[in-house]
Scaffold this motif. Structure first.
Motif, mmCIF file in Angstrom:
data_model
loop_
_atom_site.group_PDB
_atom_site.id
_atom_site.type_symbol
_atom_site.label_atom_id
_atom_site.label_comp_id
_atom_site.label_asym_id
_atom_site.label_seq_id
_atom_site.Cartn_x
_atom_site.Cartn_y
_atom_site.Cartn_z
ATOM 1 N N UNK A 133 38.490 -11.576 -52.528
ATOM 2 C CA UNK A 133 39.521 -11.742 -51.502
ATOM 3 C C UNK A 133 39.259 -10.871 -50.263
ATOM 4 N N UNK A 134 38.845 -9.641 -50.486
ATOM 5 C CA UNK A 134 38.645 -8.732 -49.347
ATOM 6 C C UNK A 134 37.594 -9.288 -48.392
ATOM 7 N N UNK A 135 36.459 -9.654 -48.951
ATOM 8 C CA UNK A 135 35.385 -10.169 -48.097
ATOM 9 C C UNK A 135 35.773 -11.495 -47.441
ATOM 10 N N UNK A 136 36.529 -12.297 -48.179
ATOM 11 C CA UNK A 136 36.929 -13.601 -47.627
ATOM 12 C C UNK A 136 37.887 -13.421 -46.444
ATOM 13 N N UNK A 137 38.885 -12.576 -46.648
ATOM 14 C CA UNK A 137 39.858 -12.351 -45.576
ATOM 15 C C UNK A 137 39.171 -11.724 -44.366
ATOM 16 N N UNK A 138 38.296 -10.779 -44.647
ATOM 17 C CA UNK A 138 37.544 -10.129 -43.575
ATOM 18 C C UNK A 138 36.751 -11.165 -42.765
ATOM 19 N N UNK A 145 39.700 -16.050 -36.691
ATOM 20 C CA UNK A 145 40.687 -15.474 -35.779
ATOM 21 C C UNK A 145 40.035 -14.676 -34.647
ATOM 22 N N UNK A 146 38.718 -14.522 -34.716
ATOM 23 C CA UNK A 146 37.965 -13.776 -33.700
ATOM 24 C C UNK A 146 38.489 -12.357 -33.499
ATOM 25 N N UNK A 147 38.953 -11.751 -34.559
ATOM 26 C CA UNK A 147 39.439 -10.378 -34.448
ATOM 27 C C UNK A 147 38.259 -9.427 -34.315
ATOM 28 N N UNK A 148 38.499 -8.324 -33.659
ATOM 29 C CA UNK A 148 37.409 -7.364 -33.474
ATOM 30 C C UNK A 148 37.169 -6.603 -34.784
ATOM 31 N N UNK A 149 35.986 -6.047 -34.876
ATOM 32 C CA UNK A 149 35.642 -5.279 -36.077
ATOM 33 C C UNK A 149 36.604 -4.101 -36.246
ATOM 34 N N UNK A 150 36.968 -3.494 -35.131
ATOM 35 C CA UNK A 150 37.852 -2.322 -35.255
ATOM 36 C C UNK A 150 39.252 -2.724 -35.725
ATOM 37 N N UNK A 151 39.719 -3.898 -35.306
ATOM 38 C CA UNK A 151 41.025 -4.366 -35.795
ATOM 39 C C UNK A 151 40.969 -4.597 -37.301
ATOM 40 N N UNK A 152 39.880 -5.226 -37.737
ATOM 41 C CA UNK A 152 39.736 -5.509 -39.164
ATOM 42 C C UNK A 152 39.610 -4.194 -39.943
ATOM 43 N N UNK A 163 32.900 -2.251 -42.241
ATOM 44 C CA UNK A 163 33.259 -3.657 -42.010
ATOM 45 C C UNK A 163 32.036 -4.424 -41.491
ATOM 46 N N UNK A 164 31.317 -3.807 -40.560
ATOM 47 C CA UNK A 164 30.129 -4.470 -39.997
ATOM 48 C C UNK A 164 29.123 -4.780 -41.104
ATOM 49 N N UNK A 165 28.919 -3.818 -41.970
ATOM 50 C CA UNK A 165 27.946 -4.015 -43.058
ATOM 51 C C UNK A 165 28.414 -5.123 -44.000
ATOM 52 N N UNK A 166 29.708 -5.087 -44.344
ATOM 53 C CA UNK A 166 30.240 -6.114 -45.243
ATOM 54 C C UNK A 166 30.104 -7.513 -44.633
ATOM 55 N N UNK A 167 30.438 -7.609 -43.344
ATOM 56 C CA UNK A 167 30.325 -8.906 -42.679
ATOM 57 C C UNK A 167 28.876 -9.375 -42.651
ATOM 58 N N UNK A 168 28.009 -8.431 -42.409
ATOM 59 C CA UNK A 168 26.587 -8.769 -42.359
ATOM 60 C C UNK A 168 26.108 -9.300 -43.712
#
Lengths: 185, 291
Positions: A133-138, A145-152, A163-168
């Motif tokens: 769930x965490x990775x999916x929502x992220x 939603x085009x949210x910024x990394x810092x918002x997430x 967050x950047x690493x997880x998204x990557x």
């Protein structure tokens, strides 16, 4: 007010439907549009167009869930507006998010040659289902939603780097997932 | 067309994923909202619990509970602690060691003790060091505002830092934030008092990636500031265009880590570089800023 009651108001062609829709989902729509356009006025116009879109489509449609439906309209209108605004110049927000995805999904051969949009959507849906769930929502908050990394990062109480690493990693997993299903990457 | 295709495909994902993402945000925002009454309520509850817990402890030590003697008018405290000055029933004696007092301020909450400048919040005053009984002016949570470009941040600050000429890798994620003061009674005053500009960036060189954090601490006119305490202080110094730069270079977790700090216009600049390559690349960024 319940979504079903708001939809009933739309069916009755009552302008109160717009008022209630605005009260309930106006801020969410504005946030989505603003994330893409980074301009308050443009975002507000998109929100108004979203209400108009809902007015024109309900009826005959009876969306369920209403929120996701409204958000989708807002996003589509915002993206359209974004393309109008930046026919040549690229926006550093929405494009950055899209670039991140494209880096993993691009190839010499266009994706569209391999699969239809609908097929690709189905694959992405299935891929998202397989994530925790965490990775999916992220992932959805970043690329839908085009949210910024810092918002997430703030939402998840993590630092931006995590967050950047997880998204990557998730993008890399998506790339491998699509390759395994025959999509040329 | 490829980009549009990807965007379109991703834009059409199932509503359940969209709903889930929104709901998660709402839930988290609700749970993360800082409510002053929760903070103070918790503190008061803790104090009350301590007071009530101390009563049996006082009894165990052979002290008659003060309130028990109200009716007969006898001295409130007997036994080993009976020689305290306050004998009036029902009035708390500050000299009574049975009453737990708040811990003294150790001063550890000082701004700049954190080892990691990128994660360190500005000092908003530590709640645990405050007297719960005293009435203090309310403080606001330090607002952090994200900007789309350095120029935007400079416009908001009405001040141009040395990062005006910074070249950022546009293919990489860049976060530009300004932290404003949280130690103010209202948001307006907070925004009038910027504390730090933070730029998180990375540069992809193909064979290696540099993660670079650029910070400016406003009105921090000392390079001895403990802001970067914890890092290896090697005492290296050099001059670049008339600016004295203090820096250190070391290897950490397989990364070449360099950090520089220098003063300019009364502000403390910190540049922190973590490179996945085999050489230190701090100079690239220093020269870019101080060229």
């Amino acid at each position: 007010m319940d979504d079903s009651k708001i939809i009933e108001l739309f069916y009755e062609r009552s302008e109160q439907a717009i008022v209630e829709l605005s009260k309930k989902y106006g801020d969410t729509c504005h946030k989505i549009a603003f994330n893409i356009l980074k301009n308050d006025l443009d975002a507000q116009e998109c929100v108004n167009d979203t209400y108009l879109g809902a007015w024109n489509n309900i009826p005959p449609q009876r969306p369920n869930p209403l929120r996701a439906y409204i958000c989708r309209i807002a996003r589509n209108i915002a993206i359209k507006r974004y393309h109008q605004n930046t026919a040549k110049k690229r926006n550093s927000y929405y494009d950055v998010a899209l670039d991140e995805l494209e880096d993993y999904l691009s190839s010499g051969a266009s994706v569209e040659d391999e699969v239809s949009t609908a097929e690709l959507t189905k694959m992405i849906d299935d891929f998202l289902d397989g994530l925790d769930k965490t990775n999916r929502v992220m992932f959805v908050r970043r690329y839908w939603f085009s949210e910024s990394v810092s918002e997430i990062a703030a939402l998840f109480n993590m630092n931006s780097h995590t967050v950047t690493v997880r998204l990557s990693r998730t993008r890399e997993r998506l790339r491998r997932y699509l390759i395994e299903r025959g999509v040329t990457i | 067309m490829k980009r549009e295709k990807i965007s379109e495909a991703f834009g059409n994902i199932s509503s359940r994923h969209i709903e889930e993402a929104i709901e998660f945000g709402e839930k988290e925002e609700t749970s993360h909202v800082k409510r002053p009454w929760v903070k103070w309520g918790t503190l008061m509850a803790a104090c009350l619990a301590l007071v009530f817990l101390s009563i049996p402890l006082v009894n165990l030590l052979g002290i008659n509970a003060p309130l028990a003697n109200i009716q007969d008018g006898t001295p409130a405290i007997e036994g080993p602690l009976a020689n305290t000055e306050n004998k009036e029933p029902g009035i708390q004696n500050n000299n009574n060691p049975g009453i737990v007092t708040p811990p003294e301020n150790t001063g550890d909450g000082e701004y700049g003790k954190d080892n990691n400048p990128s994660t360190m919040p500005p000092d908003t005053g530590s709640d645990q060091n405050k007297d719960p009984g005293s009435v203090e002016p309310p403080t606001v949570k330090p607002p952090t505002v994200e900007y789309g470009s350095i120029e935007e941040a400079h416009n908001a600050l009405k001040y141009n830092t040395l990062y005006s000429n910074l070249i950022l890798d546009e293919s990489q994620q860049v976060d530009i934030n300004v932290l404003f003061s949280g130690d103010t009674p209202d948001v307006e005053s907070a925004f009038a008092n910027p504390q730090e500009l933070v730029i998180h960036s990375s540069y992809d060189y193909g064979e290696f990636i540099d993660m670079v954090d650029y910070n400016v601490l406003f009105n921090k006119a000392s390079v001895d500031d403990s802001y970067i305490g914890g890092y290896v202080e090697q005492g290296l110094t050099k001059e670049i265009n008339g600016v004295t730069v203090h820096y250190c270079l070391f290897e950490s977790n397989g990364r070449m880590h360099g950090q520089a700090k220098f003063l300019h216009d009364g502000n403390l600049y910190v540049i922190d570089v973590k490179s996945s390559g085999t050489e230190h690349t701090l100079d690239i960024y220093l020269n870019m800023v101080l060229k």
